[in-house]
Write a protein that holds these residues in place. Structure first.
Motif, short mmCIF file in Angstrom:
data_model
loop_
_atom_site.label_atom_id
_atom_site.label_comp_id
_atom_site.label_asym_id
_atom_site.label_seq_id
_atom_site.Cartn_x
_atom_site.Cartn_y
_atom_site.Cartn_z
N ALA A 122 0.83 -1.21 0.00
CA ALA A 122 0.00 0.00 0.00
C ALA A 122 0.87 1.26 0.00
CB ALA A 122 -0.92 0.00 1.21
N ILE A 123 1.95 1.25 0.82
CA ILE A 123 2.84 2.42 0.88
C ILE A 123 3.53 2.63 -0.46
CG2 ILE A 123 4.96 3.32 1.94
CD1 ILE A 123 4.10 2.03 4.55
N TRP A 124 3.98 1.52 -1.07
CA TRP A 124 4.65 1.62 -2.37
C TRP A 124 3.69 2.16 -3.42
CZ3 TRP A 124 9.61 0.45 -4.34
CH2 TRP A 124 10.54 0.09 -3.37
N SER A 125 2.49 1.62 -3.45
CA SER A 125 1.51 2.02 -4.47
C SER A 125 1.03 3.45 -4.28
CB SER A 125 0.31 1.06 -4.45
OG SER A 125 0.72 -0.27 -4.69
N THR A 126 0.86 3.85 -3.02
CA THR A 126 0.30 5.17 -2.74
C THR A 126 1.33 6.28 -2.78
OG1 THR A 126 -1.32 4.08 -1.30
CG2 THR A 126 -1.11 6.48 -1.11
N TRP A 127 2.53 6.02 -2.26
CA TRP A 127 3.51 7.09 -2.10
C TRP A 127 4.79 6.90 -2.90
CZ3 TRP A 127 1.37 11.14 -0.07
CH2 TRP A 127 0.32 10.98 0.85
N ILE A 128 5.44 5.77 -2.74
CA ILE A 128 6.79 5.60 -3.30
C ILE A 128 6.77 5.64 -4.83
CG2 ILE A 128 8.80 4.08 -3.45
CD1 ILE A 128 8.15 3.10 -0.65
N ILE A 129 5.87 4.89 -5.46
CA ILE A 129 5.82 4.86 -6.92
C ILE A 129 5.49 6.24 -7.48
CG2 ILE A 129 4.59 3.90 -8.91
CD1 ILE A 129 4.28 1.31 -7.34
N LYS A 130 4.57 6.95 -6.83
CA LYS A 130 4.21 8.30 -7.29
C LYS A 130 5.39 9.26 -7.14
CE LYS A 130 -0.76 7.93 -6.44
NZ LYS A 130 -1.93 8.42 -5.65
N ALA A 131 6.13 9.12 -6.05
CA ALA A 131 7.29 9.98 -5.83
C ALA A 131 8.36 9.73 -6.90
CB ALA A 131 7.87 9.73 -4.43
N ILE A 132 8.55 8.45 -7.23
CA ILE A 132 9.52 8.11 -8.27
C ILE A 132 9.10 8.70 -9.61
CG2 ILE A 132 10.50 6.21 -9.61
CD1 ILE A 132 10.42 4.51 -7.05
N SER A 133 7.80 8.63 -9.91
CA SER A 133 7.29 9.18 -11.17
C SER A 133 7.52 10.69 -11.25
CB SER A 133 5.80 8.87 -11.30
OG SER A 133 5.28 9.39 -12.51
N VAL A 134 7.29 11.38 -10.14
CA VAL A 134 7.52 12.84 -10.10
C VAL A 134 9.00 13.14 -10.29
CG1 VAL A 134 7.44 14.89 -8.63
CG2 VAL A 134 5.48 13.33 -8.70
N GLN A 135 9.86 12.38 -9.58
CA GLN A 135 11.31 12.58 -9.69
C GLN A 135 11.77 12.35 -11.13
OE1 GLN A 135 13.52 9.71 -10.10
NE2 GLN A 135 15.45 10.30 -9.14
N TRP A 136 11.26 11.31 -11.78
CA TRP A 136 11.58 11.00 -13.17
C TRP A 136 11.20 12.19 -14.06
CZ3 TRP A 136 9.65 5.75 -15.67
CH2 TRP A 136 10.13 5.65 -16.98
N PHE A 137 10.01 12.74 -13.84
CA PHE A 137 9.53 13.87 -14.65
C PHE A 137 10.39 15.12 -14.43
CE2 PHE A 137 6.62 17.55 -15.24
CZ PHE A 137 6.43 17.40 -16.61
N VAL A 138 10.81 15.37 -13.19
CA VAL A 138 11.66 16.52 -12.90
C VAL A 138 12.97 16.42 -13.68
CG1 VAL A 138 13.07 17.64 -11.11
CG2 VAL A 138 10.69 17.01 -10.62
N TYR A 139 13.53 15.22 -13.75
CA TYR A 139 14.78 15.04 -14.49
C TYR A 139 14.55 15.15 -16.00
CZ TYR A 139 18.16 14.10 -10.85
OH TYR A 139 19.05 14.25 -9.81
N ILE A 140 13.38 14.82 -16.47
CA ILE A 140 13.05 15.03 -17.88
C ILE A 140 13.10 16.52 -18.20
CG2 ILE A 140 11.16 14.98 -19.56
CD1 ILE A 140 10.40 12.23 -18.48
N ILE A 141 12.55 17.33 -17.31
CA ILE A 141 12.56 18.79 -17.49
C ILE A 141 14.00 19.32 -17.45
CG2 ILE A 141 11.88 21.00 -16.49
CD1 ILE A 141 9.35 19.61 -15.46
N LEU A 142 14.79 18.84 -16.48
CA LEU A 142 16.19 19.27 -16.39
C LEU A 142 16.98 18.85 -17.62
CD1 LEU A 142 16.95 18.38 -12.64
CD2 LEU A 142 16.59 20.66 -13.61
#
Length: 343
Positions: A122-142
């Protein structure tokens, strides 16, 4: 497994397997002093691990949870390796990779140890995976910032080098894979794996073209075929070209071919043809040379400014493009040039 399912499994798994092979290939190429290939190799490796997890989980929902955790954890390094690869392309020097890799590696390892996927789905699905997706997107912008020289060439309809097309395809490919995974809830979980396979084979074709002497992209000279510039126009452009230097129009970081053509009172097409055929230089390279000339003067006279600010004052839009252009023209970094001049 139905026939259509077998095809999906084969196509998506084949892409992941070939991604691993390419990862090894680029790792070996890096030994030939192509340092950026290390980052490309690692990018393909973490992407392949993520894709392999997706493929096997899609066709086998009872897949071991530890394998799922490894696959998801690999995503935290996709963005950083994309950024590092494109940064080495833009700046042609080794970036400080540790601050972009080690902290995320430490965080995801710590989370995996204290909150393993098998016990905390539940923690992975709710928080960790979403955080990784956001981090991935931030690096795409950079990472997009490193593509500014290519974007300017496209806007000015100039010729692209094969390496320009290659890095652009890598960036777009990783972005599309991120998009496929982000929207998988509305499409299909296997969409990310399928998009990776498709993009991988497109890039394989580009790799073949890149190593072929007969292939070029955005060939400008074809447009000029059988269209010679009359002598009067040639003389006119030759006389007026100095206006760009006299008025220091190149100090505008967004100065375009179209604006230059208006200033010289010729068409954009004619100016581009003149630069490419008569001077043997593209518009972006010409303006870059003017900016480097300005930077050299500032480095010789100004002592109270940082080198980075001198780059901006010379018309460069970023530190990376300034350093790359300066070294290309002079063979030295700005700091090395300033040091050699002051001796």
């Amino acid at each position: 497994m139905t026939e259509s399912s077998q095809f999906l499994f084969f196509f998506s798994a084949l892409g992941a397997f070939n991604g691993l092979l390419l990862s090894i290939y680029f790792a070996l190429s890096a030994k030939k002093k192509v340092f950026s290939n290390y980052f490309l190799s690692l990018l393909l490796l973490v992407l392949s691990i993520r894709i392999i997890k997706s493929v096997f989980f899609y066709f086998n929902p009872h897949l071991s949870n530890i394998f799922i955790q490894i696959g998801l954890s690999a995503c935290v390094l996709i963005g950083p390796f994309l950024f590092l690869y494109l940064k080495t392309y833009a700046e042609d020097e080794k970036p400080n990779w540790t601050k972009h890799v080690l902290p995320y590696l430490a965080i995801i390892t710590t989370l995996g140890f204290f909150y393993p996927y098998v016990e905390h789905r539940a923690i992975w699905s709710t928080w960790i995976i979403k955080a990784i997706s956001v981090q991935w997107f931030v690096y795409i912008i950079l990472s997009f910032k490193s593509l500014q020289p290519v974007i300017r060439k496209i806007k000015d309809k100039e010729s692209l080098r094969k390496i320009d097309v290659w890095v652009l395809s890598i960036f777009l490919g990783v972005t599309l894979i991120w998009l496929a995974y982000t929207t998988s809830a509305y499409t299909s979980y296997i969409a990310g794996a399928l998009s990776f396979t498709f993009i991988l084979y497109v890039n394989l074709l580009l790799l073949i073209f890149r190593n072929s002497n007969g292939i070029t992209f955005f060939q400008e000279k074809e447009k000029y075929k059988n269209k010679e510039i009359d002598q009067k126009t040639l003389d006119l452009i030759g006389q007026r070209l100095a206006i760009i230097i006299e008025k220091e129009l190149f100090l505008n970081p967004n100065f375009t071919l179209e604006e230059a053509a208006k200033e010289l009172k010729v068409t954009k097409h004619v100016l581009s043809q003149y630069l490419n055929e008569i001077l043997g230089i593209s518009f972006s390279n010409l303006i870059s040379t003017y900016r480097v000339g300005k930077a050299k003067k500032l480095l010789e006279t100004e002592k109270n400014y940082t080198i980075e600010s001198l780059g901006y004052d010379s018309g460069f839009s970023s530190k990376s493009t300034f350093f790359t252009a300066f070294k290309k023209v002079t063979g030295l970094t700005p700091a090395e040039y300033q040091k050699s001049y002051s001796k």
